[in-house]
Design an enzyme around this catalytic site. Sequence first.
Site, mmCIF file in Angstrom:
data_model
loop_
_atom_site.group_PDB
_atom_site.id
_atom_site.type_symbol
_atom_site.label_atom_id
_atom_site.label_comp_id
_atom_site.label_asym_id
_atom_site.label_seq_id
_atom_site.Cartn_x
_atom_site.Cartn_y
_atom_site.Cartn_z
ATOM 1 N N HIS A 217 3.464 -14.059 -4.380
ATOM 2 C CA HIS A 217 1.772 -13.101 -4.731
ATOM 3 C C HIS A 217 2.109 -12.802 -6.014
ATOM 4 C CE1 HIS A 217 4.449 -10.128 -2.893
ATOM 5 N NE2 HIS A 217 3.933 -9.286 -3.849
ATOM 6 N N ASP A 246 6.062 -16.831 0.344
ATOM 7 C CA ASP A 246 5.931 -16.051 -0.526
ATOM 8 C C ASP A 246 7.025 -15.865 -1.782
ATOM 9 O OD1 ASP A 246 4.762 -13.936 -2.050
ATOM 10 O OD2 ASP A 246 5.224 -12.227 -0.746
ATOM 11 N N GLY A 333 5.932 -2.349 -6.973
ATOM 12 C CA GLY A 333 6.570 -2.522 -8.322
ATOM 13 C C GLY A 333 7.760 -3.384 -7.654
ATOM 14 N N SER A 335 8.009 -5.573 -5.720
ATOM 15 C CA SER A 335 7.717 -7.154 -5.186
ATOM 16 C C SER A 335 8.511 -8.052 -5.893
ATOM 17 C CB SER A 335 6.156 -7.617 -5.545
ATOM 18 O OG SER A 335 5.529 -7.119 -4.258
ATOM 19 N N SER A 351 8.768 -9.079 -0.194
ATOM 20 C CA SER A 351 7.465 -9.662 -0.204
ATOM 21 C C SER A 351 6.404 -8.392 0.096
ATOM 22 C CB SER A 351 7.292 -10.350 1.138
ATOM 23 O OG SER A 351 5.691 -10.753 1.370
#
Length: 455
Positions: A217, A246, A333, A335, A351
């Site tokens: 993402h 992802d 933050g 991710s 994720s």
Amino acid sequence: MSHKRIPKRKAAFAAGSVVALGAAAILLPNANASQGGSSNDAAPKTMKATDASGLASQLQGLLGQTFAGSYYDAGARQLVVDVTSGGNGDAVARAEQAGAKVREVSNSLAALKSGAQTLKARATIPGTAWAVDPKTNKLAVTADSTVTGADWDRLTSTVKSLGDGMATVKRSTGTFKTLVSGGDAIFSQVQGGTVRCSLGFNVTASDGSPAFLTAGHCGVAAKQWSDSQTGQPIATVDQATFPGNDFSLVKYDDPNTQAPSEVNTGQGQAVQITQAADATVGEQVFRMGSTTGLHNGTVTGLDATVNFQSETDPNGVDTVTGLIQTDVCAEAGDSGGSLFTQDGSAVGMTSGGSGDCTNGGETFFQPVTAALQATGAKLGTAGGAGAGGQAGSADPSASAGGQAGGGDAVGGGGAADPSATASDGTGDQSGAGAGAAGQNGTGAGDGSSSLTQTR
């Protein structure tokens, strides 16, 4: 805010390393208990979680349809294998001879997977998730705080339709979101503001060029990425997949970049990443992210399905499957950040999830093995460590923190301090990894992304 330019030919990032907003952090204790075997070959053997994962894969093939899942009992350091009644006695005996603890359960793996398909067909609702829990031999269904009214009734009625003993439902505080916003922080300027994520693991792309893995993402949200909030782009997305899976493969723009295969945990400590490994339910794992630093927890489920509220369609759902479910905390933050084991195995990239690092919650990770297979990339680089110097090895007996701090993450290897403890102070994170220089950043909550999925 000033930032330092990374010299050409030096590593732009140490995989998953802490930056200015990260805090000094080193690995948590009790991660490397001594190994031993049983004097009785037929009794369950003690083993490391990585060995348990390999044995579980072998026994699944041996047991066939009677195999109903497995998990690692971290306390006993044993592999527990579920089998359905009426199984092959010889196969069960061989599984026990191999060192597994075998227990009989009611629900077959096929029945549990069928139940998951029913949930997918009838209850794909934003804010829901489910995974097979081999410890309870049931589907563990989770709903966040947004699942109310008719959606809650729909979810619970679907679970009830699966039959008694097939699934459990629990509430999660907070909201399931992707965690777009911080290993090393990476930034991209897009219409409407700054997107911030975390680097997962440095890799070598199939064409031999240096690259890194992060969340899909993040790669869908922005094409070009920088190592500082106001810096020029240094890497470009090559492949990005979200939803469904992802993961993103992002190539460094400078083909001479040397990107060390390590996770920087602060204070000159680094864990060398030597291999990719599949997660095992029950094993201890560590997560590194630039917002919250280093935290640890346990794998609680595999092949999890998560239904995120779509970021682009108010009435839509972004469903991601095949994820690792854990009780490790994370926040906006984090991710794309690294999920790894104490012995240097890359396991996943952050994720999303719900909760935070104050109250806890659930976090889901994209498996690294699946991302590597899909992109054709390999962990590490032939270039070796950058000119910044080799970071010291992490001390597994030291404590960890993860509070946000401020300052520069300065390249240059520092020796590991066995007596070091976590701090929440500000200042330089010296020895932040091989060649990782000038990683400036701002503190958590800098309003950098409207795409943030919170944990």
